[in-house]
Structure formats: structure tokens, C-alpha cells
Write an enzyme that holds these catalytic residues in place. Structure first.
Site, PDB file in Angstrom:
ATOM      1  N   ASP A 239     -27.667  -9.095   5.680  1.00  0.00           N
ATOM      2  CA  ASP A 239     -28.353  -9.762   6.797  1.00  0.00           C
ATOM      3  C   ASP A 239     -29.874  -9.593   6.834  1.00  0.00           C
ATOM      4  O   ASP A 239     -30.457  -9.379   7.901  1.00  0.00           O
ATOM      5  CB  ASP A 239     -27.752  -9.310   8.131  1.00  0.00           C
ATOM      6  CG  ASP A 239     -26.370  -9.924   8.365  1.00  0.00           C
ATOM      7  OD1 ASP A 239     -25.924 -10.746   7.550  1.00  0.00           O
ATOM      8  OD2 ASP A 239     -25.728  -9.574   9.376  1.00  0.00           O
TER       9      ASP A 239
ATOM     10  N   ASP B 159     -25.136 -13.516   7.993  1.00  0.00           N
ATOM     11  CA  ASP B 159     -24.607 -13.877   9.303  1.00  0.00           C
ATOM     12  C   ASP B 159     -24.885 -15.384   9.434  1.00  0.00           C
ATOM     13  O   ASP B 159     -26.008 -15.827   9.160  1.00  0.00           O
ATOM     14  CB  ASP B 159     -25.403 -13.093  10.363  1.00  0.00           C
ATOM     15  CG  ASP B 159     -24.591 -12.692  11.570  1.00  0.00           C
ATOM     16  OD1 ASP B 159     -23.377 -12.481  11.443  1.00  0.00           O
ATOM     17  OD2 ASP B 159     -25.198 -12.577  12.669  1.00  0.00           O
TER      18      ASP B 159
ATOM     19  N   HIS C 221     -23.787 -18.306  12.061  1.00  0.00           N
ATOM     20  CA  HIS C 221     -23.027 -18.691  13.254  1.00  0.00           C
ATOM     21  C   HIS C 221     -23.140 -20.170  13.612  1.00  0.00           C
ATOM     22  O   HIS C 221     -24.217 -20.760  13.484  1.00  0.00           O
ATOM     23  CB  HIS C 221     -23.524 -17.885  14.458  1.00  0.00           C
ATOM     24  CG  HIS C 221     -23.335 -16.410  14.340  1.00  0.00           C
ATOM     25  ND1 HIS C 221     -22.144 -15.828  13.999  1.00  0.00           N
ATOM     26  CD2 HIS C 221     -24.202 -15.380  14.546  1.00  0.00           C
ATOM     27  CE1 HIS C 221     -22.280 -14.521  13.998  1.00  0.00           C
ATOM     28  NE2 HIS C 221     -23.524 -14.209  14.320  1.00  0.00           N
TER      29      HIS C 221
ATOM     30  N   SER D 241     -20.483 -14.467  20.191  1.00  0.00           N
ATOM     31  CA  SER D 241     -21.350 -13.293  20.357  1.00  0.00           C
ATOM     32  C   SER D 241     -22.642 -13.627  21.101  1.00  0.00           C
ATOM     33  O   SER D 241     -23.430 -12.739  21.406  1.00  0.00           O
ATOM     34  CB  SER D 241     -21.687 -12.684  18.987  1.00  0.00           C
ATOM     35  OG  SER D 241     -22.634 -13.489  18.297  1.00  0.00           O
TER      36      SER D 241
ATOM     37  N   HIS E  35     -28.583 -16.269  17.458  1.00  0.00           N
ATOM     38  CA  HIS E  35     -29.250 -15.838  16.220  1.00  0.00           C
ATOM     39  C   HIS E  35     -28.492 -16.392  15.020  1.00  0.00           C
ATOM     40  O   HIS E  35     -27.300 -16.665  15.098  1.00  0.00           O
ATOM     41  CB  HIS E  35     -29.307 -14.303  16.137  1.00  0.00           C
ATOM     42  CG  HIS E  35     -27.951 -13.664  16.112  1.00  0.00           C
ATOM     43  ND1 HIS E  35     -27.238 -13.397  17.263  1.00  0.00           N
ATOM     44  CD2 HIS E  35     -27.154 -13.284  15.089  1.00  0.00           C
ATOM     45  CE1 HIS E  35     -26.070 -12.872  16.940  1.00  0.00           C
ATOM     46  NE2 HIS E  35     -25.973 -12.793  15.618  1.00  0.00           N
TER      47      HIS E  35
ATOM     48  N   LYS F 174     -20.589 -14.887   6.902  1.00  0.00           N
ATOM     49  CA  LYS F 174     -19.656 -14.368   7.907  1.00  0.00           C
ATOM     50  C   LYS F 174     -20.061 -14.870   9.282  1.00  0.00           C
ATOM     51  O   LYS F 174     -21.177 -15.355   9.468  1.00  0.00           O
ATOM     52  CB  LYS F 174     -19.641 -12.834   7.885  1.00  0.00           C
ATOM     53  CG  LYS F 174     -20.992 -12.234   8.259  1.00  0.00           C
ATOM     54  CD  LYS F 174     -20.969 -10.725   8.244  1.00  0.00           C
ATOM     55  CE  LYS F 174     -22.342 -10.147   8.469  1.00  0.00           C
ATOM     56  NZ  LYS F 174     -22.936 -10.409   9.776  1.00  0.00           N
TER      57      LYS F 174
ATOM     58  N   GLU G 229     -16.140 -12.271  16.251  1.00  0.00           N
ATOM     59  CA  GLU G 229     -17.310 -11.493  15.840  1.00  0.00           C
ATOM     60  C   GLU G 229     -16.969 -10.867  14.500  1.00  0.00           C
ATOM     61  O   GLU G 229     -15.860 -10.376  14.305  1.00  0.00           O
ATOM     62  CB  GLU G 229     -17.618 -10.404  16.880  1.00  0.00           C
ATOM     63  CG  GLU G 229     -18.803  -9.513  16.529  1.00  0.00           C
ATOM     64  CD  GLU G 229     -20.113 -10.261  16.289  1.00  0.00           C
ATOM     65  OE1 GLU G 229     -20.241 -10.946  15.244  1.00  0.00           O
ATOM     66  OE2 GLU G 229     -21.002 -10.178  17.140  1.00  0.00           O
TER      67      GLU G 229
ATOM     68  N   ALA H  66     -28.260  -4.837  10.642  1.00  0.00           N
ATOM     69  CA  ALA H  66     -28.798  -3.696  11.324  1.00  0.00           C
ATOM     70  C   ALA H  66     -27.933  -2.461  11.023  1.00  0.00           C
ATOM     71  O   ALA H  66     -26.731  -2.575  10.928  1.00  0.00           O
ATOM     72  CB  ALA H  66     -28.788  -3.951  12.843  1.00  0.00           C
TER      73      ALA H  66
ATOM     74  N   CYS I 223     -23.986  -4.368  11.195  1.00  0.00           N
ATOM     75  CA  CYS I 223     -23.472  -4.924   9.937  1.00  0.00           C
ATOM     76  C   CYS I 223     -23.578  -3.972   8.760  1.00  0.00           C
ATOM     77  O   CYS I 223     -22.695  -3.960   7.900  1.00  0.00           O
ATOM     78  CB  CYS I 223     -24.142  -6.260   9.654  1.00  0.00           C
ATOM     79  SG  CYS I 223     -23.628  -7.469  10.873  1.00  0.00           S
TER      80      CYS I 223
HETATM   81  C1  VGL Z   1     -25.646  -8.220  13.480  1.00  0.00           C
HETATM   82  C2  VGL Z   1     -25.490  -8.247  15.752  1.00  0.00           C
HETATM   83  C3  VGL Z   1     -24.998  -9.540  15.717  1.00  0.00           C
HETATM   84  C4  VGL Z   1     -26.049  -7.466  12.241  1.00  0.00           C
HETATM   85  C5  VGL Z   1     -25.144  -9.510  13.418  1.00  0.00           C
HETATM   86  O1  VGL Z   1     -26.313  -8.115  11.215  1.00  0.00           O
HETATM   87  O2  VGL Z   1     -26.121  -6.222  12.290  1.00  0.00           O
HETATM   88  N1  VGL Z   1     -25.806  -7.605  14.640  1.00  0.00           N
HETATM   89  N2  VGL Z   1     -24.828 -10.152  14.550  1.00  0.00           N
HETATM   90 ZN    ZN Z   2     -24.365 -12.231  14.469  1.00  0.00          ZN
END
Ligand code: VGL
Ligand code: ZN
Length: 195
Positions: free
Chosen positions: A10, A61, A63, A69, A80, A106, A113, A146, A150
Site C-alpha cells: 500500500d 488497496d 476500493h 470501510s 481512500h 484487495k 474490509e 500502514a 495492512c
Molecule cells: C489500510 C486502513 C484502511 C492500510 C487500508 O493499508 O493499512 N488501512 N485501508
Molecule cells: Zn482501505
């Protein structure tokens, strides 16, 4: 390291300077690039054209606009990494290392989620585990964003699947400093190596 691959989690604009900009993202990218350059550098000083093969896999990520989420659907996060937006793109410095076969998306199902890269699929429909096993990878090195979400979930799933897992501690960014420290501590206890 033999039989090893890097997994970049990510490192996407929304987590770097967008709607979910994470702490330490610029440093994490800079250090990840240094690591990649070192790992892919020519090993033979007389033949600088020969670069060692080091697979680099990317998690994205990705979406739909109505993902569960997102706050407007009752989730914890601002919108995001919406499919087709700049925020969902890999940082331009890392993008040249990404290939279609080794990119896993993903979070595409609006009702699920998915923090773990393990739940992602490449465009051919293969999972991360499937592709790592096809390449005979035993050691996985993880960097990205993060730490608490993830990165941690991906690293833990890799460990459970039997891989030796290393997290590059200078190449990860986070939502919250305390959460980052706690996640590192928990991962280390579980047997994930911080390097
Ligand atoms: C993530 C929150 C929502 C991540 C992804 O990549 O850590 N955190 N979606
Ligand atoms: Zn996400």
C-alpha cells in the site's frame, strides 16, 4: 538473501499525501528505494549491466466508491484508494518496479474490509501465496503502509502460511505512533524479524 522477495504494501498516494496521509511515509519511501536499489544492484563489478533478480511484489488497496470501510457507509476511514483515482496509484518512484503479474489488489468487494495482502489477487486471479510458492520463495521482506493495519496483517498471514518474515523497520509508515510501536512489538513476539 536466497529464495527471497520483497512485498511492498500500500505505498499509494492516499496513504502518502492524500486522504489518509500516514506519518513517516516520505522517509519510508526513500528508505524502501535505497533497499531496492541495493538488492537489485549489479553484483559483478566487471559487468555492471547484470542485475541480480529480486522479485518485488506490490499490494494495492483498491476500493469501490461505496466501500464499507468509508465513514459515509459507517466505516472507520475517510474515502481512500478509490479505483481509478490518483490516490489509489503506486508512488511514482516505486512504480517502475511494479509488474502486472506481481501486483495484488484487495478491498474490491464493497462489503468486505481486507487489511491483509494475503486476500489480494493479481489481474490473472492468482493469490499472493500462490505466486510466492510458484517462485519458490521462502523468505519474504515486507515494507509499506500502514504498520498497524495492512503491514501487520500481511506479515502475520505470511508467517502463518510458513514463510520466514522480515519487516524493514525504517521502511514503514503509520497512522499512530503508539499503534506503530505496539504493532512492532507484537510482530516481534510472534516471530517476525524486524530488520
Ligand atoms: C489500510 C486502513 C484502511 C492500510 C487500508 O493499508 O493499512 N488501512 N485501508
Ligand atoms: Zn482501505
Amino acid at each position: 538473501m536466497k529464495d527471497s522477495a520483497l512485498i511492498v504494501v500500500d505505498m499509494l498516494y492516499d496513504f502518502i499525501d492524500g486522504s489518509m496521509a500516514c506519518q513517516g511515509a516520505d522517509k519510508a519511501i526513500e528508505n524502501s528505494l535505497k533497499y531496492i536499489e541495493k538488492e537489485t544492484a549489479a553484483t559483478d563489478p566487471d559487468d555492471s549491466g547484470v542485475r541480480s533478480i529480486y522479485p518485488i511484489l506490490f499490494i494495492r488497496d483498491h476500493h469501490p466508491a461505496n466501500h464499507c470501510s468509508f465513514a459515509e457507509q459507517g466505516g472507520p476511514w475517510p474515502p481512500h484508494c478509490v479505483q481509478g483515482t490518483h490516490g489509489a496509484d503506486i508512488h511514482e518512484a516505486l512504480e517502475p518496479y511494479a509488474s502486472e503479474d506481481l501486483t495484488f489488489f484487495k478491498g474490491e468487494d464493497p462489503s468486505k474490509e481486507q487489511y491483509s495482502g494475503f486476500e489480494g489477487l493479481n489481474p490473472a486471479g492468482q493469490s499472493l501465496q500462490e505466486v510466492l510458492e510458484l517462485m519458490d520463495i521462502k523468505n519474504v521482506v515486507v515494507c509499506g503502509i500502514a504498520t498497524e493495519y495492512c503491514v501487520r496483517n500481511t506479515a502475520e498471514d505470511l508467517l502463518k502460511a510458513g514463510f520466514k518474515v522480515y519487516v524493514l523497520k525504517d521502511c514503514i509508515a503509520y497512522v499512530d505512533a503508539k499503534g506503530h510501536e505496539e504493532a512492532l512489538e507484537a510482530m516481534e513476539k510472534e516471530g517476525i524479524k524486524l530488520i
